[in-house]
Scaffold this motif. Structure first.
Motif, PDB file in Angstrom:
ATOM      1  N   UNK A   1      42.530 -67.865 -61.092  1.00 45.79           N
ATOM      2  CA  UNK A   1      41.600 -68.583 -61.964  1.00 45.79           C
ATOM      3  C   UNK A   1      41.347 -67.741 -63.204  1.00 45.79           C
ATOM      4  N   UNK A   2      41.507 -68.346 -64.386  1.00 44.36           N
ATOM      5  CA  UNK A   2      41.286 -67.619 -65.642  1.00 44.36           C
ATOM      6  C   UNK A   2      39.843 -67.740 -66.128  1.00 44.36           C
ATOM      7  N   UNK A   3      39.037 -68.558 -65.456  1.00 45.32           N
ATOM      8  CA  UNK A   3      37.608 -68.706 -65.748  1.00 45.32           C
ATOM      9  C   UNK A   3      37.320 -68.874 -67.241  1.00 45.32           C
ATOM     10  N   UNK A   4      38.007 -69.859 -67.835  1.00 43.59           N
ATOM     11  CA  UNK A   4      37.572 -70.294 -69.163  1.00 43.59           C
ATOM     12  C   UNK A   4      36.123 -70.749 -69.081  1.00 43.59           C
TER      13      UNK A   4
ATOM     14  N   UNK B   1      42.861 -75.152 -71.354  1.00 49.51           N
ATOM     15  CA  UNK B   1      41.763 -74.321 -70.871  1.00 49.51           C
ATOM     16  C   UNK B   1      42.259 -73.247 -69.903  1.00 49.51           C
ATOM     17  N   UNK B   2      43.560 -72.989 -69.909  1.00 51.91           N
ATOM     18  CA  UNK B   2      44.112 -72.168 -68.824  1.00 51.91           C
ATOM     19  C   UNK B   2      44.975 -71.011 -69.308  1.00 51.91           C
ATOM     20  N   UNK B   3      44.689 -70.459 -70.468  1.00 51.54           N
ATOM     21  CA  UNK B   3      45.423 -69.282 -70.940  1.00 51.54           C
ATOM     22  C   UNK B   3      45.282 -68.168 -69.906  1.00 51.54           C
ATOM     23  N   UNK B   4      46.391 -67.693 -69.402  1.00 59.29           N
ATOM     24  CA  UNK B   4      46.377 -66.588 -68.450  1.00 59.29           C
ATOM     25  C   UNK B   4      46.202 -66.983 -66.996  1.00 59.29           C
ATOM     26  N   UNK B   5      45.928 -68.248 -66.721  1.00 58.88           N
ATOM     27  CA  UNK B   5      45.840 -68.703 -65.335  1.00 58.88           C
ATOM     28  C   UNK B   5      47.232 -68.701 -64.707  1.00 58.88           C
ATOM     29  N   UNK B   6      47.277 -68.580 -63.380  1.00 59.53           N
ATOM     30  CA  UNK B   6      48.570 -68.527 -62.703  1.00 59.53           C
ATOM     31  C   UNK B   6      48.583 -69.425 -61.472  1.00 59.53           C
ATOM     32  N   UNK B   7      49.771 -69.949 -61.189  1.00 61.06           N
ATOM     33  CA  UNK B   7      50.024 -70.727 -59.982  1.00 61.06           C
ATOM     34  C   UNK B   7      51.179 -70.058 -59.250  1.00 61.06           C
ATOM     35  N   UNK B   8      50.890 -69.494 -58.081  1.00 57.90           N
ATOM     36  CA  UNK B   8      51.904 -68.759 -57.310  1.00 57.90           C
ATOM     37  C   UNK B   8      52.659 -67.766 -58.187  1.00 57.90           C
ATOM     38  N   UNK B   9      51.916 -67.063 -59.028  1.00 59.81           N
ATOM     39  CA  UNK B   9      52.501 -66.018 -59.858  1.00 59.81           C
ATOM     40  C   UNK B   9      53.122 -66.487 -61.156  1.00 59.81           C
TER      41      UNK B   9
END
Length: 361
Positions: free
Chosen positions: A279-282, A159-167
């Motif tokens: 947050x990629x807001x799926x 559910x996290x395509x494009x989400x990032x953690x510390x870049x």
């Protein structure tokens, strides 16, 4: 009507480009594990910042094969969460291993990393965090525990395509990251599809064989594998959509920001975005003790919310062994969450209609 998602508008926004590419595949006469799959795998590994991507036929198989590729099996334990889609846990059980549940953080709905270490035993082989709803789990401690205890980390980034953690892109920080391309995902196919990303060449080669009956070359099977192949049509659809993904995510983020602003003077709990996260807001998931009332009210006004997920895995009939488990935050959250309509083609009027209804206007 305010739809929960609008795949028709998504298609119409790219239909000329998409139809041209689909026709190219149809005219080629080659539909399984060809050049389009290779091209998508190259594009997606580059997008996620990993060395390799292996396309499979679903996110569920991505998780199953990722665990299988590192030898997870009978007698092994895998630490994960119960607040997730059931395929996360199914993948562990289908490999013969035991899921060990930790509670979630009630703000991000992701794994409470402070509770992981106490669950590690000599049988623990992997940690499987879920980047739920598009918000990444807190990966620093997870990766530290991986190093300290010699564990594998497999990220459920379905559910996290494009989400990032510390870049860093979700899916790129563990040994493997697993993605679903179910049609409603931020990057969705027109059917099922999935992928595993990794920096490990040995794992990549194992996955390539596993997804295709364990073949090293045609009709030569080195081990028992499965049929889990991403087809050419889905691959070219995903190639096409990947070019637009970041733009679509930014629209999701802007719509989520508007939701949060309009709901700030209510008693509804809105999503958070931790300082380490993009947050990629799926999904845009609110919380309220009046969840069922609000859901019915929205439906009466022709607004279509959903609940992700009303019954946590440890309470499912399919898993009676864990039905008595006490996961305080998980159990509370599952009784209060409500997913509001959110997609890149929502306009201000639709978002205002939803928030006005929630606030009783």
């Amino acid at each position: 009507m305010v739809l929960f998602a609008d795949l028709k508008k998504e298609y119409l926004s790219i239909n000329e480009e998409l139809n041209f590419n689909i026709q190219r595949v149809l005219k080629s006469g080659f539909y399984v594990l060809g050049e389009e799959v290779k091209k998508f795998e190259e594009d997606f590994s580059k997008y996620t910042g990993t060395n390799y991507a292996v396309g499979v036929n679903s996110g569920s198989d991505a998780l199953f094969l990722a665990l299988k590729s590192i030898g997870i099996g009978k007698g092994d334990e895998v630490i994960t969460v119960s607040h997730t889609f059931i395929s996360t846990v199914d993948a562990i059980i289908r490999n013969g291993a035991k899921p060990v549940f930790v509670d979630i953080s009630p703000d991000t709905y992701c794994m409470d990393v402070s509770k992981i270490e106490e669950k590690i035993t000599d049988k623990t082989k992997a940690i499987l965090p879920v980047h739920l709803y598009g918000h990444p789990a807190d990966m620093d401690l997870i990766c530290k525990l991986k190093k300290n205890y010699g564990l594998y980390v497999i990220e459920d980034a379905c559910q996290a395509h494009g989400a990032e953690y510390n870049g860093k892109k979700a899916g790129s920080m563990g040994d493997m990251g697993c993605f679903s391309f179910y049609p409603t995902k931020n990057l969705g196919a027109y059917g099922d599809g999935g992928a595993v990303v990794t920096d490990n060449e040995e794992i990549k080669e194992k996955l390539i064989q596993m997804r295709n009956y364990g073949q090293s070359k045609k009709y030569h099977h080195d081990f028992v594998g499965v049929n889990s192949r991403l087809d050419e049509l889905q691959a070219v659809i995903l190639q096409t959509k990947l070019k637009h993904l970041d733009k679509w995510i930014e629209r999701r983020r802007k719509n989520a920001e508007m939701y949060t602003e309009l709901l700030q003077d209510s008693d509804i709990i809105t999503p958070v975005e931790k300082r380490f996260a993009k947050h990629a807001y799926h999904l845009y998931v609110i919380r309220s003790k009046d969840r069922d009332y609000l859901k019915n009210k929205l439906l009466k006004n022709d607004i279509h919310p959903q609940i992700h997920y009303p019954v946590p895995v440890h309470k499912q009939t399919a898993y009676p062994k864990w039905n008595g488990l006490n996961l305080e935050a998980t159990d509370q959250v599952c009784s209060e969450i409500l997913s509001l309509p959110l997609h890149p083609w929502m306009d201000c009027e639709e978002i205002s209609k939803v928030t006005d209804c929630l606030k009783g206007r």
